[in-house]
Scaffold this motif. Structure first.
Motif, PDB file in Angstrom:
ATOM      1  N   PRO A 363      98.313  -2.388  84.072  1.00 58.00           N
ATOM      2  CA  PRO A 363      98.450  -3.571  83.206  1.00 58.00           C
ATOM      3  C   PRO A 363      99.789  -3.582  82.475  1.00 58.00           C
ATOM      4  CG  PRO A 363      96.364  -2.417  82.838  1.00 58.00           C
ATOM      5  CD  PRO A 363      97.237  -1.508  83.616  1.00 58.00           C
ATOM      6  N   ALA A 364     100.254  -4.807  82.240  1.00 61.78           N
ATOM      7  CA  ALA A 364     101.470  -5.023  81.456  1.00 61.78           C
ATOM      8  C   ALA A 364     101.354  -6.405  80.811  1.00 61.78           C
ATOM      9  CB  ALA A 364     102.711  -4.941  82.343  1.00 61.78           C
ATOM     10  N   PRO A 365     101.962  -6.608  79.651  1.00 62.20           N
ATOM     11  CA  PRO A 365     101.876  -7.920  78.996  1.00 62.20           C
ATOM     12  C   PRO A 365     102.524  -9.013  79.853  1.00 62.20           C
ATOM     13  CG  PRO A 365     102.646  -6.227  77.474  1.00 62.20           C
ATOM     14  CD  PRO A 365     102.690  -5.629  78.838  1.00 62.20           C
ATOM     15  N   ILE A 366     101.780 -10.063  80.128  1.00 62.33           N
ATOM     16  CA  ILE A 366     102.295 -11.191  80.925  1.00 62.33           C
ATOM     17  C   ILE A 366     101.805 -12.491  80.293  1.00 62.33           C
ATOM     18  CG2 ILE A 366     102.342  -9.863  83.080  1.00 62.33           C
ATOM     19  CD1 ILE A 366      99.803 -11.374  83.902  1.00 62.33           C
ATOM     20  N   GLN A 367     102.516 -13.572  80.608  1.00 58.54           N
ATOM     21  CA  GLN A 367     102.107 -14.899  80.181  1.00 58.54           C
ATOM     22  C   GLN A 367     101.125 -15.460  81.198  1.00 58.54           C
ATOM     23  OE1 GLN A 367     102.810 -16.423  77.336  1.00 58.54           O
ATOM     24  NE2 GLN A 367     104.036 -14.636  76.668  1.00 58.54           N
ATOM     25  N   VAL A 368      99.909 -15.743  80.739  1.00 56.97           N
ATOM     26  CA  VAL A 368      98.849 -16.165  81.656  1.00 56.97           C
ATOM     27  C   VAL A 368      99.166 -17.527  82.268  1.00 56.97           C
ATOM     28  CG1 VAL A 368      96.385 -16.697  81.812  1.00 56.97           C
ATOM     29  CG2 VAL A 368      97.164 -14.810  80.380  1.00 56.97           C
ATOM     30  N   ALA A 369      99.819 -18.419  81.511  1.00 57.93           N
ATOM     31  CA  ALA A 369     100.141 -19.749  82.051  1.00 57.93           C
ATOM     32  C   ALA A 369     101.061 -19.638  83.268  1.00 57.93           C
ATOM     33  CB  ALA A 369     100.788 -20.605  80.959  1.00 57.93           C
ATOM     34  N   GLU A 370     102.089 -18.777  83.162  1.00 58.87           N
ATOM     35  CA  GLU A 370     103.003 -18.599  84.286  1.00 58.87           C
ATOM     36  C   GLU A 370     102.278 -17.974  85.474  1.00 58.87           C
ATOM     37  OE1 GLU A 370     106.339 -16.375  83.069  1.00 58.87           O
ATOM     38  OE2 GLU A 370     106.954 -17.773  81.471  1.00 58.87           O
ATOM     39  N   LEU A 371     101.417 -16.988  85.217  1.00 60.00           N
ATOM     40  CA  LEU A 371     100.664 -16.341  86.298  1.00 60.00           C
ATOM     41  C   LEU A 371      99.769 -17.359  87.002  1.00 60.00           C
ATOM     42  CD1 LEU A 371      99.701 -13.794  87.818  1.00 60.00           C
ATOM     43  CD2 LEU A 371      97.992 -13.491  86.018  1.00 60.00           C
ATOM     44  N   THR A 372      99.092 -18.210  86.259  1.00 58.01           N
ATOM     45  CA  THR A 372      98.203 -19.206  86.858  1.00 58.01           C
ATOM     46  C   THR A 372      98.995 -20.187  87.717  1.00 58.01           C
ATOM     47  OG1 THR A 372      96.808 -19.018  84.887  1.00 58.01           O
ATOM     48  CG2 THR A 372      96.385 -20.860  86.355  1.00 58.01           C
ATOM     49  N   ALA A 373     100.144 -20.605  87.210  1.00 61.98           N
ATOM     50  CA  ALA A 373     100.976 -21.544  87.977  1.00 61.98           C
ATOM     51  C   ALA A 373     101.469 -20.902  89.267  1.00 61.98           C
ATOM     52  CB  ALA A 373     102.149 -22.007  87.123  1.00 61.98           C
ATOM     53  N   ASP A 374     101.877 -19.628  89.226  1.00 61.39           N
ATOM     54  CA  ASP A 374     102.328 -18.943  90.447  1.00 61.39           C
ATOM     55  C   ASP A 374     101.203 -18.865  91.476  1.00 61.39           C
ATOM     56  OD1 ASP A 374     104.796 -18.623  89.322  1.00 61.39           O
ATOM     57  OD2 ASP A 374     104.456 -16.539  88.671  1.00 61.39           O
ATOM     58  N   VAL A 375      99.972 -18.539  91.019  1.00 62.13           N
ATOM     59  CA  VAL A 375      98.842 -18.474  91.941  1.00 62.13           C
ATOM     60  C   VAL A 375      98.591 -19.843  92.571  1.00 62.13           C
ATOM     61  CG1 VAL A 375      96.355 -18.083  92.091  1.00 62.13           C
ATOM     62  CG2 VAL A 375      97.780 -16.518  90.761  1.00 62.13           C
ATOM     63  N   TYR A 376      98.691 -20.876  91.767  1.00 62.44           N
ATOM     64  CA  TYR A 376      98.463 -22.238  92.281  1.00 62.44           C
ATOM     65  C   TYR A 376      99.463 -22.575  93.380  1.00 62.44           C
ATOM     66  CZ  TYR A 376      98.554 -27.345  92.333  1.00 62.44           C
ATOM     67  OH  TYR A 376      98.559 -28.663  92.742  1.00 62.44           O
ATOM     68  N   VAL A 377     100.741 -22.257  93.166  1.00 59.48           N
ATOM     69  CA  VAL A 377     101.774 -22.557  94.159  1.00 59.48           C
ATOM     70  C   VAL A 377     101.515 -21.783  95.456  1.00 59.48           C
ATOM     71  CG1 VAL A 377     104.234 -22.357  94.667  1.00 59.48           C
ATOM     72  CG2 VAL A 377     103.488 -23.155  92.421  1.00 59.48           C
ATOM     73  N   LYS A 378     101.152 -20.501  95.350  1.00 61.49           N
ATOM     74  CA  LYS A 378     100.906 -19.696  96.549  1.00 61.49           C
ATOM     75  C   LYS A 378      99.655 -20.156  97.282  1.00 61.49           C
ATOM     76  CE  LYS A 378     103.155 -15.608  94.574  1.00 61.49           C
ATOM     77  NZ  LYS A 378     102.976 -14.213  94.093  1.00 61.49           N
ATOM     78  N   ALA A 379      98.629 -20.590  96.570  1.00 64.71           N
ATOM     79  CA  ALA A 379      97.371 -20.979  97.219  1.00 64.71           C
ATOM     80  C   ALA A 379      97.514 -22.276  97.989  1.00 64.71           C
ATOM     81  CB  ALA A 379      96.276 -21.102  96.163  1.00 64.71           C
ATOM     82  N   ARG A 380      98.424 -23.166  97.576  1.00 61.19           N
ATOM     83  CA  ARG A 380      98.566 -24.454  98.268  1.00 61.19           C
ATOM     84  C   ARG A 380      98.967 -24.287  99.719  1.00 61.19           C
ATOM     85  NH1 ARG A 380     102.217 -28.379  94.739  1.00 61.19           N
ATOM     86  NH2 ARG A 380     101.695 -29.726  96.529  1.00 61.19           N
ATOM     87  N   ALA A 381      99.577 -23.151 100.061  1.00 60.97           N
ATOM     88  CA  ALA A 381      99.989 -22.927 101.453  1.00 60.97           C
ATOM     89  C   ALA A 381      98.846 -22.440 102.335  1.00 60.97           C
ATOM     90  CB  ALA A 381     101.136 -21.921 101.488  1.00 60.97           C
ATOM     91  N   LEU A 382      97.667 -22.224 101.770  1.00 51.67           N
ATOM     92  CA  LEU A 382      96.560 -21.677 102.552  1.00 51.67           C
ATOM     93  C   LEU A 382      95.861 -22.732 103.403  1.00 51.67           C
ATOM     94  CD1 LEU A 382      94.957 -19.304  99.873  1.00 51.67           C
ATOM     95  CD2 LEU A 382      96.441 -18.670 101.788  1.00 51.67           C
ATOM     96  N   GLY A 383      95.947 -23.998 103.045  1.00 50.74           N
ATOM     97  CA  GLY A 383      95.256 -25.026 103.822  1.00 50.74           C
ATOM     98  C   GLY A 383      95.490 -26.411 103.268  1.00 50.74           C
ATOM     99  N   ASP A 384      95.133 -27.385 104.100  1.00 46.16           N
ATOM    100  CA  ASP A 384      95.301 -28.786 103.720  1.00 46.16           C
ATOM    101  C   ASP A 384      94.111 -29.208 102.869  1.00 46.16           C
ATOM    102  OD1 ASP A 384      96.022 -31.399 103.485  1.00 46.16           O
ATOM    103  OD2 ASP A 384      95.458 -31.970 105.534  1.00 46.16           O
ATOM    104  N   ARG A 385      94.233 -28.947 101.575  1.00 45.85           N
ATOM    105  CA  ARG A 385      93.164 -29.289 100.649  1.00 45.85           C
ATOM    106  C   ARG A 385      93.768 -30.058  99.470  1.00 45.85           C
ATOM    107  NH1 ARG A 385      91.381 -27.431 104.617  1.00 45.85           N
ATOM    108  NH2 ARG A 385      89.691 -25.893 104.864  1.00 45.85           N
TER     109      ARG A 385
END
Length: 516
Positions: A363-385
């Motif tokens: 664990p390390a201190p991170i900004q949750v908003a930035e982490l959530t946005a990064d996950v969202y960007v990466k997940a969009r490439a998984l399928g046409d949804r």
């Protein structure tokens, strides 16, 4: 006339005290063939030996202390007795008068005779008058028996030694025993023979009171040690019974049989040891059971792609021409796909094997908003949804960004597998009741209630996949749960409004700090 109560005398004999010796806990024995075999005393016997040593030391201390006190009291009693007798005689000499004449005594023989007639000494006490006359000394004594095999009036040599001794008191050691004595010299001018008054206290020939007390204490001590052996052996056996059960149970445990447990009786430290041992056996049984299930499941999952690869390789045509080349290309594609799937299974298994390591999550201190946005960007490439980011948590949390991203992407991949093109999948994070929640919600068929817990186990998959598809090895949700537990949190499955499933990673409040 003087009257006294009878008091028993003491001796200065020394009674040896035997102490049990300790035994080395571990010794070596030599067998007939010359080999050395190590021998260890049982804990029960060692406890008993230490108990005997401590009791022997304690009893010996009591005996020696009692003997010392009794001897000191006896010496004080003898000293007081001699001092009292000589003081009374000196007072008689100064103030007494001859009962026949009514005048002071003029010669020692009459003085000693009258004085001795009026005394009542104790059984071990001897009062004598000693007058040096020619041709032999005269001894004036009382007509009574003395508690000694050799009274002084029959021991001329001892009387001579006492009379010639320069001191007024002393101790005479004879073969018959010890005599404590005191004397008072009497002088009546010129022409009168030298005379003296002697007081002697004899040791009791059958044993003094101190010696009798010591012997009695030794007998009692021996009986106490014997009783301690019997009681200590029984008590030590009862106390150590769970320990013996632990040893016997441990000796009978095998990898195939971990079902034996130790019966618990009581609430002491030994019972606590048995409880701890039973709890350890429970953990071992679960660990071995998980290991066996893991090996069985892994073997089953890996056997399928291996069989597929082998079958396609065996069917691969060895002919020439465009048809054979196309067949080989198709076979190589299928084989490559299966090998890739095997590689993913092995990687997932290796990841799960690292779960128990302390560095699995960093664990390390991170900004949750930035982490959530990064996950969202990466997940969009998984399928046409229809991907949506409805909310993000404005806070800072101690998280392993790579592991959380891996878990969220895995949940997004599962959502893609359970939905069709154009269906909505939402990814977000929020603060709820002091907890941080990161979630992936889909609009698919959802999860059956009876499968809600099962799907998080290794090699287990739900039955509601789109079109009956059963791709994957069933390790994804196990990895998600392991990552969440590594963050001291949990993963929850909740229903999605309007249909579908929502997977939520819940991180404890102490890991979260809201950003102003």
């Amino acid at each position: 006339m003087t009257s006294r109560a009878t008091t028993t005398s003491t001796t200065t004999r020394t009674t040896p005290t035997t102490r049990p010796s300790t035994t080395t806990p571990a010794t070596e024995r030599t067998t007939a063939d010359g080999a050395r075999r190590r021998f260890r005393l049982s804990a029960r016997l060692r406890i008993l030996l230490w108990l005997l040593v401590v009791m022997a030391v304690a009893l010996a201390t009591v005996v020696l202390t009692t003997r010392s006190i009794l001897l000191r009291d006896a010496e004080q009693r003898v000293g007081q007795l001699l001092s009292q007798e000589t003081s009374e005689f000196e007072s008689f000499v100064d103030h007494a008068r001859d009962p026949e004449t009514g005048r002071p005594f003029t010669e020692p023989r009459r003085l000693l005779g009258v004085y001795l007639e009026r005394q009542y000494p104790e059984p071990d006490e001897e009062l004598l008058g000693y007058i040096r006359e020619d041709p032999a000394p005269r001894v004036i004594r009382q007509d009574r028996d003395i508690a000694s095999r050799l009274p002084l009036h029959r021991d001329g040599a001892s009387l001579e030694r006492m009379s010639e001794h320069p001191a007024g008191t002393g101790t005479l050691r004879r073969d018959d025993g010890v005599v404590h004595w005191a004397k008072v010299r009497i002088r009546y001018g010129e022409g009168q023979p030298e005379a003296m008054f002697l007081v002697a206290v004899h040791d009791d020939p059958s044993g003094s009171s101190a010696e009798n007390a010591v012997r009695t204490l030794l007998v009692i001590s021996g009986v106490a040690l014997l009783m301690s052996c019997v009681i200590g052996w029984g008590v030590a056996g009862r106390i150590l019974r769970p320990v013996r059960l632990v040893r016997a149970t441990a000796a009978q445990l095998t990898e195939q049989d971990l079902t034996r447990r130790i019966p618990i009786d009581g609430h002491d430290d030994i019972s606590a040891l048995a409880e701890t041992f039973n709890a350890m056996l429970d953990r071992l049984e679960r660990a071995f059971g998980t290991q066996r299930d893991f090996v069985d499941d892994a073997g089953h999952e890996l056997r399928t792609p291996i069989t597929i690869v082998r079958g396609h390789l065996e069917l691969m045509s060895a002919g020439e021409g465009p048809a054979a080349a196309a067949e080989r290309r198709e076979t190589l594609r299928l084989v490559t796909d299966e090998l890739d799937r095997m590689s993913r299974i092995v990687e997932d298994l290796l990841l799960l094997a690292k779960v128990e390591r302390p560095d699995f999550v960093r664990p390390a201190p991170i900004q949750v908003a930035e982490l959530t946005a990064d996950v969202y960007v990466k997940a969009r490439a998984l399928g046409d949804r229809r991907w949506e980011l409805p909310e993000v948590a404005e806070c800072e949390a101690a998280l392993d960004a790579q592991r959380i991203t891996q878990a969220m992407v895995q949940l997004a991949q599962n959502a893609v597998q359970h939905t069709g093109p154009g269906q909505r999948i939402r990814i977000g994070s929020r603060l709820a009741a002091g907890h941080l929640e990161l979630y992936v919600a889909d609009g698919g068929p959802g999860v059956r209630p009876e499968e809600a817990e099962m799907i998080f186990e290794r090699f287990r998959r739900g039955t509601t996949r789109r079109g009956g598809e059963r791709s994957g090895a069933g390790l994804g949700l196990s990895i998600v749960r392991a990552i969440t537990r590594g963050h001291h949190g949990r993963v929850e499955l909740r229903p999605t409004p309007g249909g579908g499933a929502t997977f939520v990673l819940v991180v404890p409040a102490q890991e979260v700090q809201e950003t102003p």
